[in-house]
Scaffold this motif. Structure first.
Motif, PDB file in Angstrom:
ATOM      1  N   THR A  53      -3.444  26.336  23.763  1.00 14.63           N
ATOM      2  CA  THR A  53      -3.653  27.578  24.508  1.00 14.63           C
ATOM      3  C   THR A  53      -4.217  28.666  23.604  1.00 14.63           C
ATOM      4  OG1 THR A  53      -1.819  27.015  25.981  1.00 14.63           O
ATOM      5  CG2 THR A  53      -2.527  29.311  25.956  1.00 14.63           C
ATOM      6  N   TRP A  54      -3.658  28.792  22.398  1.00 11.89           N
ATOM      7  CA  TRP A  54      -4.160  29.789  21.448  1.00 11.89           C
ATOM      8  C   TRP A  54      -5.620  29.527  21.122  1.00 11.89           C
ATOM      9  CZ3 TRP A  54      -5.716  28.552  16.350  1.00 11.89           C
ATOM     10  CH2 TRP A  54      -6.096  29.657  15.580  1.00 11.89           C
ATOM     11  N   ASP A  55      -5.971  28.275  20.863  1.00 11.79           N
ATOM     12  CA  ASP A  55      -7.346  27.936  20.533  1.00 11.79           C
ATOM     13  C   ASP A  55      -8.264  28.207  21.716  1.00 11.79           C
ATOM     14  OD1 ASP A  55      -9.373  26.518  18.764  1.00 11.79           O
ATOM     15  OD2 ASP A  55      -9.433  25.258  20.561  1.00 11.79           O
ATOM     16  N   ALA A  56      -7.784  27.911  22.922  1.00  9.42           N
ATOM     17  CA  ALA A  56      -8.596  28.133  24.119  1.00  9.42           C
ATOM     18  C   ALA A  56      -8.886  29.616  24.319  1.00  9.42           C
ATOM     19  CB  ALA A  56      -7.881  27.567  25.344  1.00  9.42           C
ATOM     20  N   LEU A  57      -7.842  30.430  24.237  1.00 11.65           N
ATOM     21  CA  LEU A  57      -8.021  31.867  24.447  1.00 11.65           C
ATOM     22  C   LEU A  57      -8.905  32.477  23.363  1.00 11.65           C
ATOM     23  CD1 LEU A  57      -4.389  32.825  25.517  1.00 11.65           C
ATOM     24  CD2 LEU A  57      -6.401  32.574  26.984  1.00 11.65           C
ATOM     25  N   ARG A  58      -8.709  32.047  22.122  1.00 11.76           N
ATOM     26  CA  ARG A  58      -9.527  32.564  21.027  1.00 11.76           C
ATOM     27  C   ARG A  58     -10.999  32.200  21.224  1.00 11.76           C
ATOM     28  NH1 ARG A  58      -9.311  30.006  15.049  1.00 11.76           N
ATOM     29  NH2 ARG A  58     -10.001  28.275  16.348  1.00 11.76           N
ATOM     30  N   THR A  59     -11.253  30.940  21.623  1.00  8.49           N
ATOM     31  CA  THR A  59     -12.634  30.499  21.820  1.00  8.49           C
ATOM     32  C   THR A  59     -13.280  31.210  22.991  1.00  8.49           C
ATOM     33  OG1 THR A  59     -12.020  28.322  20.948  1.00  8.49           O
ATOM     34  CG2 THR A  59     -14.094  28.462  22.175  1.00  8.49           C
TER      35      THR A  59
END
Length: 355
Positions: free
Chosen positions: A287-293
Motif C-alpha cells: 500500500t505504501w509503495d502504491a500510494l507513493r508511486t
C-alpha cells in the motif's frame, strides 16, 4: 460542477463501503443455510444468481453483449474457465465458513494481492519494484510460518487466493462488465447446478423442500447475496479512483477476520498471529509503495501538463499516463474480483497490468 463531483464521489464511497461491508459480513449468512451442505448451497447460489441477474438484465434491457459473446468462441471459452474457477472458489469458501475456518478463509483474501502480483511476474513477465519484491517475500515467509503453525500448508487460504487471482486474470482477458460477466458465468453454471439439485432431490437428500418455507427462501436468497454487493461495487467503481477501491478491498477480509475471532470464537495461537502479522506487514509495504508511486506519477503528470501549457512538448513515457495507472501497476488494487467468493467486473487486475 465541483459540488456535483464531490456528491458523486460520496455516493461512490458509500457504495464501496456497502459492497465490501456485505462481502465482509457474508460469513454470517452461510451458516443460516444449514442443514444444507456446502455442495447444495453452492448449487443453489449458481442457479439463483442466474435467475436474479437475468431479471435485472431484462429490466435494463442489456442483452446485446450476449450475441457478441456467442460469436466469439475464444471469449466464450475464457468465460467457461472463469465459471469453473469461481465455482471452486465459491465452494471452498462456503465449506470453509460452515466448517469453522472463517479466519483461514479471510487469510486467503489478505494474501490474494500478493498472489496476483506473483502471477504477474511468473506468467506475464512483469517487473516489480523493490518494495513489491519485499512484500511478496514477506508474504511467502508468512505462509511458511503459518504452515509450521498449522502443521500443514494453509490450503484453504491458498486455494481461495489462487482461484481468486486466476479468476481475475481470466476476467481481464474477457473484458465484460460485472453484471454481464456474472450472467454469462452463471448461465454456464446453471445446468450442472440444476442437474445436481435434481439428483439430490431424487436421492432424498435435498433440503430445499423439506426444511420449511423459510429455509427455501434463504436458499433462493443466495442469488441476491451474490448480486447486490456486485451492483454496489459497480456503482463505486465508476465514481471513485482505483486506488481508493484498492484500499476498500481490505475491508472484507478484515471483517471476516474479526468475525472469525470474536463471533465464531476461532483459535488464534501465537504462531497464527505471527503469520497474519507478516501478511499485514506485506500489505502495508504494498500500500505504501502504491500510494507513493501514484503520488509521484500524478506530480510528474501535472508538471508535464504545465510545461505543455507553456508550449513545451510533453515527454513521452510512463508519466504521461493517467494518474490512476500507477495505482493499478503498484498492486494496491490487486484482485481481479472485488470480493470473497463473488463474481466481479474483472476490470481491476494488477496481474495483467492492475479483484
Amino acid at each position: 460542477m465541483a459540488g456535483s463531483s464531490r456528491s458523486e464521489q460520496r455516493i461512490g464511497l458509500l457504495n464501496g463501503f456497502a459492497a465490501y461491508g456485505m462481502w465482509g459480513l457474508v460469513p454470517l449468512f452461510w451458516p443460516l443455510l444449514k442443514p444444507a451442505g456446502a455442495g447444495e448451497i453452492l448449487a443453489h447460489r449458481m442457479a439463483w444468481s442466474l435467475v436474479f441477474v437475468a431479471a435485472a438484465l431484462l429490466v435494463v434491457r442489456r442483452w446485446a453483449w450476449a450475441g457478441e459473446l456467442l460469436r466469439q468462441p475464444r471469449r466464450l471459452a475464457l468465460v467457461t474457465v472463469a465459471a469453473a474457477v469461481i465455482t471452486v472458489n465459491w465452494g471452498v469458501y462456503i465449506w470453509a465458513v460452515n466448517s469453522g475456518h472463517v479466519v483461514e478463509a479471510s487469510l486467503g483474501y489478505f494474501i490474494n494481492p500478493l498472489v496476483t502480483i506473483a502471477m504477474g511476474v511468473l506468467l506475464l513477465k512483469e517487473r516489480l519494484r523493490p518494495a513489491q519484491w519485499a512484500a511478496v517475500g514477506t508474504g511467502f515467509a508468512a505462509v511458511l510460518v503459518l504452515t509450521i503453525g498449522y502443521g500443514q500448508p494453509p490450503w484453504i487460504s491458498l486455494c481461495l487466493a489462487f482461484t481468486f487471482a486466476t479468476y481475475g486474470l481470466v476476467k481481464k482477458k474477457v473484458n465484460l462488465g460485472g453484471v454481464e460477466s456474472l450472467a454469462a458465468e452463471t448461465a454456464i453454471q446453471f445446468l450442472p447446478a440444476l442437474g445436481y439439485l435434481l439428483w439430490l432431490g431424487a436421492q432424498g437428500d435435498s433440503t430445499f423442500t423439506t426444511e420449511g418455507a423459510g429455509h427455501a427462501a434463504l436458499l433462493a436468497a443466495t442469488g441476491v447475496v451474490t448480486a447486490i454487493p456486485l451492483v454496489c461495487f459497480g456503482a463505486a467503481a465508476i465514481r471513485v479512483p482505483l486506488s481508493t477501491l484498492g484500499l476498500l478491498q481490505y475491508l472484507a477480509p478484515v471483517f471476516q477476520f474479526v468475525l472469525g475471532v470474536l463471533y465464531f470464537g476461532e483459535a488464534m495461537p501465537p504462531e497464527r498471529w505471527a503469520g497474519f502479522g507478516l501478511v499485514w506487514l506485506a500489505l502495508a509495504l504494498l500500500t505504501w509503495d502504491a500510494l507513493r508511486t501514484a503520488h509521484r506519477t500524478a506530480r510528474t503528470l501535472r508538471a508535464q501538463l504545465d510545461r505543455a501549457g507553456d508550449g513545451v512538448t510533453p515527454v513521452k513515457g510512463s508519466a504521461a499516463r493517467e494518474p490512476g495507472s500507477a495505482a493499478r501497476e503498484s498492486g494496491i488494487v490487486a484482485s481481479g474480483v472485488p470480493a470473497p467468493g463473488s463474481a466481479g467486473s474483472g476490470q481491476l487486475d494488477t496481474a495483467t497490468g492492475k479483484p
